[in-house]
Design a protein around this motif. Structure first.
Motif, PDB file in Angstrom:
ATOM      1  N   THR A  38      -1.762   7.858   4.692  1.00 29.00           N
ATOM      2  CA  THR A  38      -2.456   7.543   5.924  1.00 29.00           C
ATOM      3  C   THR A  38      -3.574   8.428   6.108  1.00 29.00           C
ATOM      4  OG1 THR A  38      -0.525   6.493   7.024  1.00 29.00           O
ATOM      5  CG2 THR A  38      -2.304   6.977   8.226  1.00 29.00           C
ATOM      6  N   ALA A  39      -3.307   9.673   6.036  1.00 27.78           N
ATOM      7  CA  ALA A  39      -4.273  10.712   6.317  1.00 27.78           C
ATOM      8  C   ALA A  39      -5.383  10.521   5.108  1.00 27.78           C
ATOM      9  CB  ALA A  39      -3.754  12.168   6.017  1.00 27.78           C
ATOM     10  N   GLY A 300      -2.729  -2.057  10.424  1.00 26.55           N
ATOM     11  CA  GLY A 300      -3.918  -1.952  11.014  1.00 26.55           C
ATOM     12  C   GLY A 300      -4.795  -1.005  10.244  1.00 26.55           C
ATOM     13  N   GLY A 301      -6.191  -1.111  10.433  1.00 29.31           N
ATOM     14  CA  GLY A 301      -7.138  -0.256   9.461  1.00 29.31           C
ATOM     15  C   GLY A 301      -6.882   1.276  10.009  1.00 29.31           C
ATOM     16  N   PRO A 302      -7.500   2.022   9.267  1.00 32.08           N
ATOM     17  CA  PRO A 302      -7.329   3.433   9.293  1.00 32.08           C
ATOM     18  C   PRO A 302      -7.754   3.883  10.475  1.00 32.08           C
ATOM     19  CG  PRO A 302      -8.663   2.850   7.513  1.00 32.08           C
ATOM     20  CD  PRO A 302      -8.162   1.664   7.893  1.00 32.08           C
ATOM     21  N   LEU A 303      -8.957   3.243  11.101  1.00 30.28           N
ATOM     22  CA  LEU A 303      -9.611   3.814  12.405  1.00 30.28           C
ATOM     23  C   LEU A 303      -8.875   3.005  13.562  1.00 30.28           C
ATOM     24  CD1 LEU A 303     -13.283   4.183  11.195  1.00 30.28           C
ATOM     25  CD2 LEU A 303     -11.220   5.766  11.253  1.00 30.28           C
ATOM     26  N   LEU A 304      -7.824   2.106  13.560  1.00 30.26           N
ATOM     27  CA  LEU A 304      -7.414   1.397  14.558  1.00 30.26           C
ATOM     28  C   LEU A 304      -6.635   2.295  15.798  1.00 30.26           C
ATOM     29  CD1 LEU A 304      -6.570  -1.268  15.752  1.00 30.26           C
ATOM     30  CD2 LEU A 304      -4.225  -0.899  14.654  1.00 30.26           C
ATOM     31  N   GLY A 305      -7.405   2.112  17.061  1.00 28.84           N
ATOM     32  CA  GLY A 305      -7.229   3.078  18.103  1.00 28.84           C
ATOM     33  C   GLY A 305      -7.747   4.568  17.950  1.00 28.84           C
ATOM     34  N   ASP A 306      -8.452   4.766  17.101  1.00 28.89           N
ATOM     35  CA  ASP A 306      -9.291   6.105  17.026  1.00 28.89           C
ATOM     36  C   ASP A 306     -10.423   6.279  18.230  1.00 28.89           C
ATOM     37  OD1 ASP A 306      -9.479   8.523  14.582  1.00 28.89           O
ATOM     38  OD2 ASP A 306     -11.373   8.075  15.626  1.00 28.89           O
ATOM     39  N   SER A 307     -10.178   7.172  18.899  1.00 35.27           N
ATOM     40  CA  SER A 307     -11.083   7.066  20.040  1.00 35.27           C
ATOM     41  C   SER A 307     -12.411   7.929  19.685  1.00 35.27           C
ATOM     42  CB  SER A 307     -10.405   8.072  21.259  1.00 35.27           C
ATOM     43  OG  SER A 307     -10.060   9.251  20.573  1.00 35.27           O
ATOM     44  N   GLN A 393      -7.986  16.221   5.922  1.00 35.80           N
ATOM     45  CA  GLN A 393      -7.921  16.871   4.665  1.00 35.80           C
ATOM     46  C   GLN A 393      -6.949  17.935   4.637  1.00 35.80           C
ATOM     47  OE1 GLN A 393     -12.262  18.162   3.843  1.00 35.80           O
ATOM     48  NE2 GLN A 393     -12.245  16.366   2.441  1.00 35.80           N
ATOM     49  N   ALA A 394      -6.718  18.761   5.776  1.00 36.22           N
ATOM     50  CA  ALA A 394      -5.869  19.739   5.931  1.00 36.22           C
ATOM     51  C   ALA A 394      -4.322  19.100   6.043  1.00 36.22           C
ATOM     52  CB  ALA A 394      -5.837  20.668   7.217  1.00 36.22           C
ATOM     53  N   SER A 395      -4.339  17.793   6.537  1.00 36.14           N
ATOM     54  CA  SER A 395      -3.048  17.163   6.682  1.00 36.14           C
ATOM     55  C   SER A 395      -2.610  16.610   5.364  1.00 36.14           C
ATOM     56  CB  SER A 395      -3.329  16.082   7.692  1.00 36.14           C
ATOM     57  OG  SER A 395      -3.364  16.261   8.971  1.00 36.14           O
ATOM     58  N   VAL A 396      -3.622  16.113   4.629  1.00 31.87           N
ATOM     59  CA  VAL A 396      -3.353  15.740   3.266  1.00 31.87           C
ATOM     60  C   VAL A 396      -2.618  16.828   2.503  1.00 31.87           C
ATOM     61  CG1 VAL A 396      -4.274  14.592   1.207  1.00 31.87           C
ATOM     62  CG2 VAL A 396      -4.970  13.823   3.326  1.00 31.87           C
ATOM     63  N   LYS A 397      -3.188  18.051   2.582  1.00 40.89           N
ATOM     64  CA  LYS A 397      -2.998  19.035   1.818  1.00 40.89           C
ATOM     65  C   LYS A 397      -1.484  19.505   2.376  1.00 40.89           C
ATOM     66  CE  LYS A 397      -4.201  23.984   0.437  1.00 40.89           C
ATOM     67  NZ  LYS A 397      -5.208  24.838   0.720  1.00 40.89           N
ATOM     68  N   ASP A 398      -1.116  19.515   3.781  1.00 44.05           N
ATOM     69  CA  ASP A 398      -0.004  19.707   3.989  1.00 44.05           C
ATOM     70  C   ASP A 398       1.185  18.885   3.542  1.00 44.05           C
ATOM     71  OD1 ASP A 398       1.962  21.607   5.961  1.00 44.05           O
ATOM     72  OD2 ASP A 398       1.901  19.535   7.020  1.00 44.05           O
ATOM     73  N   TYR A 399       0.876  17.442   3.704  1.00 45.33           N
ATOM     74  CA  TYR A 399       1.733  16.561   3.120  1.00 45.33           C
ATOM     75  C   TYR A 399       2.169  16.676   1.729  1.00 45.33           C
ATOM     76  CZ  TYR A 399       1.853  13.490   7.566  1.00 45.33           C
ATOM     77  OH  TYR A 399       2.149  12.999   8.785  1.00 45.33           O
ATOM     78  N   THR A 400       1.032  16.889   0.946  1.00 46.91           N
ATOM     79  CA  THR A 400       1.339  17.160  -0.506  1.00 46.91           C
ATOM     80  C   THR A 400       2.334  18.389  -0.593  1.00 46.91           C
ATOM     81  OG1 THR A 400      -0.756  16.256  -0.860  1.00 46.91           O
ATOM     82  CG2 THR A 400       0.189  17.553  -2.475  1.00 46.91           C
TER      83      THR A 400
END
Length: 448
Positions: A38-39, A300-307, A393-400
């Protein structure tokens, strides 16, 4: 490498059992993979949006007057020629409206000449070496020709020198050539000069007399009539005779006047506005298409609900609403019911011809606002979109990193289970062996 035979002692398929147990254990890590995907999807989408917003900023910039020169797409002019068979013209952003009439007296050409002796290709032209000097303009070089050289060798020597000329062998009959030399530049000072060396043989005695083929010449434009004046250029084109204007003669005709008219480039303005609107629609479309719910796939799309991205879309649309003194309709721009923008070139052209000052002002004001939205979002230092991308990008790195640690734990867990089941198999095998021995001993006891 250890050999494992599943169920040898117990009859249980322990390999399959370990696999099923590990599948159950790995379910707890599914959320990490989903989170990373998702990230990453958000990063990909926001990066594309960032590029589109930068393009929108670039498209806006050309519509805003330069702070130093005042130049913009709305100060550009286009050039038209009254006779394109004689001369054409092109402009840069430095050109201003105006008109110029002239005749073309001559067109720049390079001086050239040829030696009048012919030679058979690939054969020696002299049993003795000789030297000569060749040049054009402020360049020259001494050419030293060795005994036994061919006419092709002489041409190659000239071309390797820094003499300001180019040499070629011209076939005047089957396998029969003469040497032609042409200046590497054009203009009245581009004549070709050949000077014999001080020893014999000389270039003239071997190659023959050097005769001029084309006389060097400048491009000369006559401005006005009998009381006018000449303008010359060593190149074919005449640049900046008027600021930002390049005149390109097609042929010399000193009797036919040509008029170059410089007028507002309305088509060019319309093209810049159309590109401006397209860039905005590209950004708006990315937010819209990635903010939808797919009822069929239940995703939903990746920006669904993104304010944040929804806010960016609103800022772009608000910037295009202009103000009471800068209406988008003045530019032929309208906001459709779905939030997209539409450009009407016909309305723009009519409005510009009617009131160019108001149209120019509206374009500058609206483009300035849109440019500010782009800058605030994409600034490399503190842009809202830039910072959001960095966070994802930091989230992707942390998840990895979490997935790597999870996989390490799973590998250890799987190895532990294999060892435990292997120990169980070994114990059961021993028990079975003991049972078989006891059964054998019992079988030997007297039965009566």
């Amino acid at each position: 490498m250890a050999i494992s035979v599943s169920g040898l002692g117990s009859g249980i398929d322990t390999t399959s059992l370990v696999s099923q147990l590990m599948s159950a254990e790995r379910l707890s890590g599914k959320g990490l993979t989903t989170g990373r995907n998702t990230a990453q999807s958000i990063v990909t989408t926001l990066t594309a949006l960032n590029g589109q917003l930068k393009s929108l900023g670039d498209a806006a910039k050309v519509l805003v007057p330069d702070t130093l020169t005042g130049a913009s797409a709305f100060t550009g002019v286009s050039a038209t020629s009254s006779n394109t068979n004689i001369a054409t013209a092109t402009t840069t952003d430095k050109a201003a409206a105006g008109s110029l009439t002239f005749t073309v007296k001559s067109i720049a050409q390079a001086g050239s000449g040829a030696f009048d002796t012919t030679f058979t290709g690939g054969t020696s032209i002299s049993d003795s070496g000789f030297s000569f000097k060749v040049g054009s303009g402020d360049k020259s070089a001494t050419i030293d020709v060795q005994a036994g050289a061919s006419i092709e060798d002489v041409a190659a020597l000239i071309n390797r020198s820094d003499s300001g000329v180019k040499a070629t062998t011209v076939q005047v009959a089957p396998n029969t050539y003469k040497l032609q030399v042409t200046s590497a530049t054009t203009g009245a000072q581009s004549g070709v000069n050949i000077t014999d060396g001080t020893t014999t043989p000389t270039a003239t005695s071997v190659l023959g007399a050097f005769k001029q083929l084309n006389e060097p010449a400048d491009t000369v434009l006559r401005i006005g009539g009998d009381n006018g004046y000449d303008v010359s250029s060593p190149t074919r084109d005449v640049k900046d005779l008027m600021p930002g204007v390049t005149i390109s003669p097609v042929k010399a005709d000193p009797t036919t006047p040509v008029t170059i008219d410089l007028t507002a480039d309305v088509d060019g303005m319309a093209a810049k506005l159309e590109a401006f609107v397209k860039a905005a629609n590209d950004a708006l479309g990315t937010v819209s298409s990635n903010s939808k719910w797919d009822s069929t796939k239940k995703t939903g799309g990746p920006l669904l609900g993104d304010s944040m991205t929804r806010g960016l879309s609103q800022e772009i649309q608000t910037a295009f609403t202009g103000s009471s003194t800068a209406l988008p309709s003045t530019l032929g721009i309208s906001i459709e019911r779905d939030g997209t923008l539409k450009f009407d070139k016909t309305k723009f052209v009519a409005n510009y011809k009617s009131d160019p000052d108001s149209v120019t002002k509206a374009a500058g004001e609206i483009a300035t606002k849109v440019g500010e939205v782009s800058k605030q979002a994409t600034s490399a230092a503190d842009g809202t979109l830039t910072m959001r991308i960095q966070a994802e990008q930091a989230s992707v790195k942390d998840y990895t990193a979490q997935i790597t640690r999870f996989e390490d734990r799973m590998s250890l867990r799987e190895e532990t289970l294999k060892q435990q089941f292997s120990a169980m198999e070994s114990l059961l095998s021993k028990m079975q062996a003991q049972g078989n021995w006891l059964s054998g001993q019992l079988a030997t006891l007297p039965t009566g």
